[in-house]
Every structure is written in C-alpha cells, then in structure tokens.
Write a protein that holds these residues in place. Structure first.
Motif, mmCIF file in Angstrom:
data_model
loop_
_atom_site.group_PDB
_atom_site.id
_atom_site.type_symbol
_atom_site.label_atom_id
_atom_site.label_comp_id
_atom_site.label_asym_id
_atom_site.label_seq_id
_atom_site.Cartn_x
_atom_site.Cartn_y
_atom_site.Cartn_z
ATOM 1 N N ALA A 102 5.972 -2.497 3.473
ATOM 2 C CA ALA A 102 6.105 -1.041 3.518
ATOM 3 C C ALA A 102 5.737 -0.532 4.908
ATOM 4 O O ALA A 102 4.793 -1.015 5.530
ATOM 5 C CB ALA A 102 5.200 -0.400 2.472
ATOM 6 N N GLY A 103 6.491 0.451 5.356
ATOM 7 C CA GLY A 103 6.197 1.074 6.644
ATOM 8 C C GLY A 103 5.508 2.416 6.481
ATOM 9 O O GLY A 103 4.698 2.811 7.308
ATOM 10 N N MET A 104 5.828 3.117 5.394
ATOM 11 C CA MET A 104 5.258 4.442 5.167
ATOM 12 C C MET A 104 5.196 4.708 3.667
ATOM 13 O O MET A 104 6.108 4.351 2.933
ATOM 14 C CB MET A 104 6.131 5.507 5.858
ATOM 15 C CG MET A 104 5.618 6.906 5.696
ATOM 16 S SD MET A 104 6.516 8.113 6.698
ATOM 17 C CE MET A 104 8.173 7.937 6.121
ATOM 18 N N VAL A 105 4.103 5.355 3.260
ATOM 19 C CA VAL A 105 3.940 5.736 1.859
ATOM 20 C C VAL A 105 3.544 7.206 1.815
ATOM 21 O O VAL A 105 2.558 7.612 2.431
ATOM 22 C CB VAL A 105 2.857 4.885 1.146
ATOM 23 C CG1 VAL A 105 2.669 5.365 -0.285
ATOM 24 C CG2 VAL A 105 3.224 3.411 1.171
ATOM 25 N N LEU A 106 4.352 7.988 1.103
ATOM 26 C CA LEU A 106 4.026 9.385 0.837
ATOM 27 C C LEU A 106 3.455 9.432 -0.569
ATOM 28 O O LEU A 106 4.123 9.061 -1.526
ATOM 29 C CB LEU A 106 5.263 10.271 0.943
ATOM 30 C CG LEU A 106 6.064 10.183 2.238
ATOM 31 C CD1 LEU A 106 7.249 11.132 2.189
ATOM 32 C CD2 LEU A 106 5.194 10.477 3.436
ATOM 33 N N THR A 107 2.215 9.874 -0.687
ATOM 34 C CA THR A 107 1.529 9.873 -1.969
ATOM 35 C C THR A 107 1.291 11.297 -2.430
ATOM 36 O O THR A 107 0.693 12.098 -1.708
ATOM 37 C CB THR A 107 0.189 9.121 -1.865
ATOM 38 O OG1 THR A 107 0.447 7.810 -1.370
ATOM 39 C CG2 THR A 107 -0.501 9.027 -3.205
ATOM 40 N N PHE A 108 1.777 11.599 -3.627
ATOM 41 C CA PHE A 108 1.631 12.925 -4.229
ATOM 42 C C PHE A 108 0.687 12.783 -5.418
ATOM 43 O O PHE A 108 0.980 12.026 -6.342
ATOM 44 C CB PHE A 108 2.989 13.462 -4.690
ATOM 45 C CG PHE A 108 3.976 13.607 -3.573
ATOM 46 C CD1 PHE A 108 4.147 14.827 -2.941
ATOM 47 C CD2 PHE A 108 4.733 12.516 -3.160
ATOM 48 C CE1 PHE A 108 5.064 14.962 -1.912
ATOM 49 C CE2 PHE A 108 5.654 12.644 -2.129
ATOM 50 C CZ PHE A 108 5.814 13.872 -1.496
#
Length: 154
Positions: free
Chosen positions: A94-100
């Motif tokens: 993974a390069g980026m994780v957007l966590t909501f």
C-alpha cells in the motif's frame, strides 16, 4: 542646424543608455562557466518512482474505538481479518490509506488510532504507508472505512 536637441531624441538616448547599463548588470551577476580542467559533478541518479493505482480497495468494518485507542490485540486482529478477507491485497504494498472513522467524540482521532495499528496488522502491506485521518459522518460509533491505494505491480 539647431543647437537644441529634441526631447524625443534625448529620451531615445536615455533609453539606450539604461538598456546598456541593465545588460552590464545582468551579465555581471552570472556565474562563470566551469573551467575545462575542473571535473563536472555528475547529476544525481534518479530513483525509480512507484505509481499508485487509480482505483482503491475499500474495506468497511466496525472496531471498538476504545480498543483502537489502547492498541489492543482484539482491534489488531479484527483489522487483520478484514484485510486478509480481501483477495486483492495479498502480496501487495500500500502507498496510501485514507481512513474514515465514526466516533461520537470525533472520528479523526479514532481514524488516527486505527492508522497507528496498521503496521501491526500487516507489516509487508503497510510498510512506510502514508495515511490520512477523516471523520465518517452519518453512521454509529466504531464504524470504519479504509480506502487503500496500492502501488502498481511491476
């Protein structure tokens, strides 16, 4: 011949003199070229960049915010199971994780706590991953949505 010079002629000469002065200043501020006997430093080598895929893997689950804050093994295991159930993530990075995150006292803190757990969930997938924390609106506390952007497979 008239001994008086017209204003237009004076303006033209003044413009030419100012242009010459400006040229001298510009030429004087430039660095001299390297001497032929001096070795020129090689340009730094470019490291290959990895590109992220445009599409992301979305995972929705529920995690107890208190367990995520404390870093409990139960929260890590719940995240690990959700990640392992997603077949498109096996063997990837993974390069980026957007966590909501949804929590009654503010979801960004909950999302931040979850992002801190990701390296414990899967060290290979989340090694050096960039994360962003967001609040998830319109749902109950403990709801979580991860948008995982993966590097292209080469």
């Amino acid at each position: 011949m008239n001994p008086r010079v017209s204003m237009i002629a004076l303006a033209g000469w003044l413009f030419a003199d100012l242009l010459l002065a400006f040229s001298i200043v510009v030429l004087g501020t430039q660095e001299p070229p390297p001497k032929p006997d001096e070795p020129v430093a090689p340009s730094p080598t470019k490291t290959p960049r990895q590109a992220l895929e445009r599409r992301y893997v979305e995972i929705e689950l529920s995690v107890d915010p208190d367990e995520a804050r404390s870093g409990s093994a139960a929260a890590v295991e719940r995240l690990r199971r959700a990640i392992q159930d997603e077949p498109g993530l096996r063997g990837r990075k993974a390069g980026m994780v957007l966590t909501f995150g949804a929590q009654h006292s503010g979801g960004e803190g909950f999302a931040h706590d979850v992002n801190a757990l990701l390296p414990r969930v899967d060290r290979a997938l989340f090694a050096d991953v960039a994360t962003r924390d967001f609040q998830l609106l319109g749902t109950g506390g403990g709801a979580l949505m991860l948008n995982i952007y993966l590097f292209h497979d080469d």
